[in-house]
Design a protein around this motif. Structure first.
Motif, mmCIF file in Angstrom:
data_model
loop_
_atom_site.group_PDB
_atom_site.id
_atom_site.type_symbol
_atom_site.label_atom_id
_atom_site.label_comp_id
_atom_site.label_asym_id
_atom_site.label_seq_id
_atom_site.Cartn_x
_atom_site.Cartn_y
_atom_site.Cartn_z
ATOM 1 N N LEU A 124 48.998 49.040 27.168
ATOM 2 C CA LEU A 124 49.825 48.033 28.047
ATOM 3 C C LEU A 124 48.568 47.718 29.132
ATOM 4 O O LEU A 124 48.309 46.620 29.683
ATOM 5 N N ALA A 125 47.898 49.044 29.582
ATOM 6 C CA ALA A 125 47.039 48.908 30.680
ATOM 7 C C ALA A 125 45.742 48.184 30.193
ATOM 8 O O ALA A 125 45.210 47.163 30.939
ATOM 9 N N GLN A 126 45.441 48.440 29.001
ATOM 10 C CA GLN A 126 44.395 47.609 28.290
ATOM 11 C C GLN A 126 44.463 46.074 28.213
ATOM 12 O O GLN A 126 43.842 45.369 28.832
ATOM 13 N N LEU A 127 45.769 45.650 27.777
ATOM 14 C CA LEU A 127 46.094 44.456 27.673
ATOM 15 C C LEU A 127 46.408 43.808 29.138
ATOM 16 O O LEU A 127 45.875 42.534 29.302
ATOM 17 N N GLU A 128 46.719 44.361 30.049
ATOM 18 C CA GLU A 128 46.543 43.828 31.576
ATOM 19 C C GLU A 128 45.289 43.713 32.048
ATOM 20 O O GLU A 128 45.131 42.693 32.550
ATOM 21 N N ILE A 129 44.192 44.516 31.876
ATOM 22 C CA ILE A 129 43.175 44.517 31.860
ATOM 23 C C ILE A 129 42.455 43.162 31.365
ATOM 24 O O ILE A 129 41.797 42.135 32.048
ATOM 25 N N ARG A 183 45.236 41.143 34.661
ATOM 26 C CA ARG A 183 46.290 41.881 35.668
ATOM 27 C C ARG A 183 45.725 43.031 35.970
ATOM 28 O O ARG A 183 46.368 44.231 35.811
ATOM 29 N N LEU A 184 44.717 43.135 36.908
ATOM 30 C CA LEU A 184 44.216 44.579 37.310
ATOM 31 C C LEU A 184 44.939 45.271 38.367
ATOM 32 O O LEU A 184 44.998 46.448 38.174
ATOM 33 N N ASP A 185 45.627 44.260 38.981
ATOM 34 C CA ASP A 185 46.716 45.087 39.947
ATOM 35 C C ASP A 185 47.907 45.803 39.275
ATOM 36 O O ASP A 185 48.612 46.634 39.797
ATOM 37 N N ASP A 186 48.242 45.285 37.905
ATOM 38 C CA ASP A 186 49.367 46.117 37.214
ATOM 39 C C ASP A 186 48.404 47.110 36.332
ATOM 40 O O ASP A 186 49.172 48.262 36.165
ATOM 41 N N ALA A 187 47.285 46.979 35.836
ATOM 42 C CA ALA A 187 46.781 47.758 35.179
ATOM 43 C C ALA A 187 46.433 49.292 36.039
ATOM 44 O O ALA A 187 46.567 50.645 35.435
ATOM 45 N N THR A 188 45.995 49.219 37.259
ATOM 46 C CA THR A 188 45.612 50.397 37.787
ATOM 47 C C THR A 188 46.602 51.297 38.059
ATOM 48 O O THR A 188 46.704 52.331 37.883
ATOM 49 N N ASP A 224 35.680 51.811 35.007
ATOM 50 C CA ASP A 224 35.384 50.542 34.678
ATOM 51 C C ASP A 224 35.779 49.492 35.786
ATOM 52 O O ASP A 224 35.344 48.670 36.388
ATOM 53 N N LEU A 225 37.365 49.858 35.960
ATOM 54 C CA LEU A 225 37.945 48.768 36.744
ATOM 55 C C LEU A 225 37.410 48.780 38.251
ATOM 56 O O LEU A 225 37.041 47.745 38.898
ATOM 57 N N ARG A 226 36.865 50.132 38.704
ATOM 58 C CA ARG A 226 36.186 50.153 40.114
ATOM 59 C C ARG A 226 34.897 49.488 40.142
ATOM 60 O O ARG A 226 34.637 48.829 40.827
ATOM 61 N N ARG A 227 34.286 49.609 38.996
ATOM 62 C CA ARG A 227 32.871 49.054 38.895
ATOM 63 C C ARG A 227 32.908 47.424 38.927
ATOM 64 O O ARG A 227 32.294 46.759 39.370
ATOM 65 N N TRP A 228 34.007 46.987 38.218
ATOM 66 C CA TRP A 228 34.219 45.609 37.985
ATOM 67 C C TRP A 228 34.603 45.155 39.197
ATOM 68 O O TRP A 228 34.117 44.023 39.537
ATOM 69 N N ASP A 229 35.181 45.638 40.107
ATOM 70 C CA ASP A 229 35.756 45.254 41.372
ATOM 71 C C ASP A 229 34.681 45.507 42.480
ATOM 72 O O ASP A 229 34.949 45.246 43.620
ATOM 73 N N GLY A 230 33.507 45.900 42.036
ATOM 74 C CA GLY A 230 32.198 46.239 43.060
ATOM 75 C C GLY A 230 32.128 47.438 43.825
ATOM 76 O O GLY A 230 31.198 47.704 44.461
ATOM 77 N N ASP A 231 33.277 48.407 43.416
ATOM 78 C CA ASP A 231 33.010 49.775 43.876
ATOM 79 C C ASP A 231 32.129 50.335 43.452
ATOM 80 O O ASP A 231 31.803 50.318 42.158
ATOM 81 N N ARG A 232 31.074 51.321 44.061
ATOM 82 C CA ARG A 232 30.252 52.136 43.629
ATOM 83 C C ARG A 232 30.514 53.430 44.040
ATOM 84 O O ARG A 232 31.153 53.870 44.973
ATOM 85 N N LEU A 233 30.680 54.337 43.031
ATOM 86 C CA LEU A 233 30.841 55.689 43.044
ATOM 87 C C LEU A 233 29.788 56.467 43.750
ATOM 88 O O LEU A 233 28.655 56.333 43.883
#
Length: 129
Positions: free
Chosen positions: A77-82, A86-91, A120-129
């Motif tokens: 489900l998380a994969q399909l949300e991505i 629906r990133l706010d649902d997947a996280t 991956d979600l964080r990276r797509w959102d522009g976050d850098r670790l």
């Protein structure tokens, strides 16, 4: 014993009669709307044969409603949300999987899979670790 509607739908899918399979799944779901196995198989048809991620997600939400919780279903489900934006649902779903694994849940999905997807979600959102 004659084949069930689900058996016939699966046979149609295996025989590459996708429209026939779709019609048989619709008939099976009308006859047994609370059968998670039918919803699961229908989600597989929608996702893997038709590329209908929205429809597959909706079918898997029915599986979720009708079945005991499981980390593999949650991960799919998380994969399909991505894939449907629906990133706010997947996280939170992914974070819930980690909590379930910490509590002893088991499945094919690993902590590494979930952490990689969250990264991956964080990276797509522009976050850098």
């Amino acid at each position: 014993m004659p084949p069930t509607l689900l058996d016939r739908a699966l046979a149609a899918r295996a025989g590459r009669d996708i429209e026939g399979a779709r019609a048989l799944f619709a008939e099976a779901l009308r006859a047994s709307p609370n059968d998670p196995a039918i919803w699961q198989a229908y989600a597989d048809l929608l996702e893997y044969e038709l590329g209908d991620f929205e429809g597959a997600r909706a079918a898997l939400l029915e599986v979720e409603r009708l079945s005991p919780p499981g980390v593999d279903l949650q991960y799919r489900l998380a994969q399909l949300e991505i894939w449907t934006g629906r990133l706010d649902d997947a996280t939170p779903r992914l974070q819930g999987i980690l909590a379930a694994l910490d509590a002893g849940a088991t499945g094919a999905v690993s902590r590494a899979d979930v952490h990689a997807t969250l990264g991956d979600l964080r990276r797509w959102d522009g976050d850098r670790l």
